[in-house]
Design an enzyme around this catalytic site. Structure first.
Site, PDB file in Angstrom:
ATOM      1  CG  HIS A   1       9.273   3.414  13.421  1.00 37.51           C
ATOM      2  ND1 HIS A   1       9.521   2.080  13.643  1.00 37.51           N
ATOM      3  CD2 HIS A   1       8.221   3.458  12.571  1.00 37.51           C
ATOM      4  CE1 HIS A   1       8.647   1.344  12.962  1.00 37.51           C
ATOM      5  NE2 HIS A   1       7.850   2.164  12.303  1.00 37.51           N
TER       6      HIS A   1
ATOM      7  CG  ASP B   1      11.101   6.422   9.847  1.00 36.98           C
ATOM      8  OD1 ASP B   1      11.480   7.319  10.629  1.00 36.98           O
ATOM      9  OD2 ASP B   1       9.956   5.924   9.894  1.00 36.98           O
TER      10      ASP B   1
ATOM     11  NE  ARG C   1      -4.043  -1.998   2.205  1.00 40.84           N
ATOM     12  CZ  ARG C   1      -3.968  -3.295   2.478  1.00 40.84           C
ATOM     13  NH1 ARG C   1      -2.798  -3.815   2.852  1.00 40.84           N
ATOM     14  NH2 ARG C   1      -5.010  -4.083   2.370  1.00 40.84           N
TER      15      ARG C   1
ATOM     16  NE  ARG D   1       7.520  -3.206  11.002  1.00 37.63           N
ATOM     17  CZ  ARG D   1       6.728  -2.169  10.793  1.00 37.63           C
ATOM     18  NH1 ARG D   1       7.203  -1.124  10.116  1.00 37.63           N
ATOM     19  NH2 ARG D   1       5.499  -2.137  11.251  1.00 37.63           N
TER      20      ARG D   1
ATOM     21  CD  GLU E   1      12.365   0.757  14.644  1.00 38.86           C
ATOM     22  OE1 GLU E   1      12.645   0.975  13.455  1.00 38.86           O
ATOM     23  OE2 GLU E   1      11.212   0.467  15.033  1.00 38.86           O
TER      24      GLU E   1
ATOM     25  CG  ASP F   1       5.280  -6.840  -5.356  1.00 32.89           C
ATOM     26  OD1 ASP F   1       4.998  -8.061  -5.377  1.00 32.89           O
ATOM     27  OD2 ASP F   1       4.858  -6.071  -4.483  1.00 32.89           O
TER      28      ASP F   1
END
Length: 337
Positions: free
Chosen positions: A295, A271, A167, A248, A276, A187
């Site tokens: 993040h 990010d 998305r 991620r 993390e 993809d």
């Protein structure tokens, strides 16, 4: 003639997010659609104080910090038929019993994709102008670059490789269309014709990496994508290339990435990382070729109201007897975030 009673709903999330998800005007709309107590936000389905409300609940409005919805939680809410999630992924939140009972779940993952795509668009355009490196140099040396340094700067025809038509990936492809960029997509679940319809040239992953000035990661975190960018693949990115990761950290080998960045061969806008947050001694905090953020790409602050608005819109559909517009299907979970 009296109207039918409103369906009963309960909030289940970390209560700190509730005021931003449902500011007063949105909360008023919500309470016109369901009978809900804004003062009760469940964060433990075994809490005896929440038991009476859960026993009556036909809907759960969930968010970040929602407890796991396994068999015991569902036993506490025998009338439950729908979960409306204000966050993104529901994969870890829903247990096997949820799907076995045929319940419906809707997610605001599409709404949450927009700020991530916006962040990434900004990062791509800044990277194309070499803004991150030049800002560091300007701060330290207070001088303008020479003509030779400007020669490699600019976004006209800049080659951008998108990994994953998630998305976020799809929203990013939409946002990139007005710009004079050369966009490629990898993809494995997207046919070539569909990739072209999204405005991107379909490419195998290795070819995309070799041919991109900027690579942006938007694949889901699944067993198949774990460390998909390892040492050999990171080495395919051209010298001076930029890696952007808002997906991620697990998708990128952290040791291999650190070695590339310490060597200065490529740059990165990160990010997300693994772990993390990074340990305090990580060189990524100090490297001039690393733009590291905590993040923040997903919905924050006033953007959370967009997620709450998605849930209210779903409730309006349910009130009309319509199916949720953003229903999550179990079959999608294996290839989604």
């Amino acid at each position: 003639m009296s109207s039918a009673p409103l369906p009963t709903a309960v909030f289940a999330m970390n209560p700190v997010h509730l005021p931003e998800l449902f500011p007063p005007p949105l909360m008023s709309r919500l309470r016109e659609l369901v009978a809900i107590d804004p003062g009760l936000v469940v964060h433990d389905f075994a809490d005896t104080a929440a038991a009476p409300a859960l026993a009556r609940a036909e809907l759960l409005i969930t968010g970040w910090g929602c407890p796991h919805l396994g068999a015991e939680a569902l036993d506490a809410a025998p009338l439950l038929r729908t979960v409306l999630h204000t966050g993104g992924s529901v994969r870890s939140m829903l247990g096997e019993a949820f799907w076995e009972r045929g319940l419906t779940v809707s997610s605001a993952v599409g709404a949450n994709a927009l700020p991530v795509a916006e962040y990434t668009l900004a990062a791509i355009l800044f990277a194309g102008k070499d803004a991150f490196r030049l800002r560091e140099r300007f701060r330290d040396e207070h001088v303008y670059p020479g003509p030779d340094e400007y020669a490699a700067v600019g976004n006209l025809g800049r080659r951008v490789g998108i990994i994953g038509a998630s998305r976020v990936g799809r929203r990013l492809l939409e946002l990139l269309r007005p710009f004079d960029l050369s966009v490629a997509l990898h993809d494995p679940y997207v046919p070539d014709a569909e990739a072209r319809s999204l405005g991107a040239q379909p490419l195998p992953l290795d070819e995309l990496l070799r041919g991109s000035d900027i690579v942006s990661v938007h694949a889901p975190d699944t067993p198949e994508t774990y460390r998909m960018l390892g040492r050999e693949r990171l080495a395919l990115i051209p010298d001076g290339g930029v890696l952007i990761n808002t997906s991620r950290g697990a998708l990128v080998d952290p040791d291999a990435l650190t070695d590339e960045l310490v060597a200065g061969r490529i740059s990165a806008v990160l990010d997300v990382t693994e772990p993390e947050p990074l340990p305090a001694g990580s060189p990524l905090y100090r490297l001039p070729n690393v733009f590291l953020t905590p993040h923040i790409a997903g919905s924050l602050g006033n953007e959370l109201a967009r997620l709450g608005g998605t849930v209210v819109a779903e409730l309006e559909r349910l009130a009309l007897g319509l199916a949720p517009a953003h229903a999550v299907r179990r079959s999608e979970l294996a290839i989604s975030a």
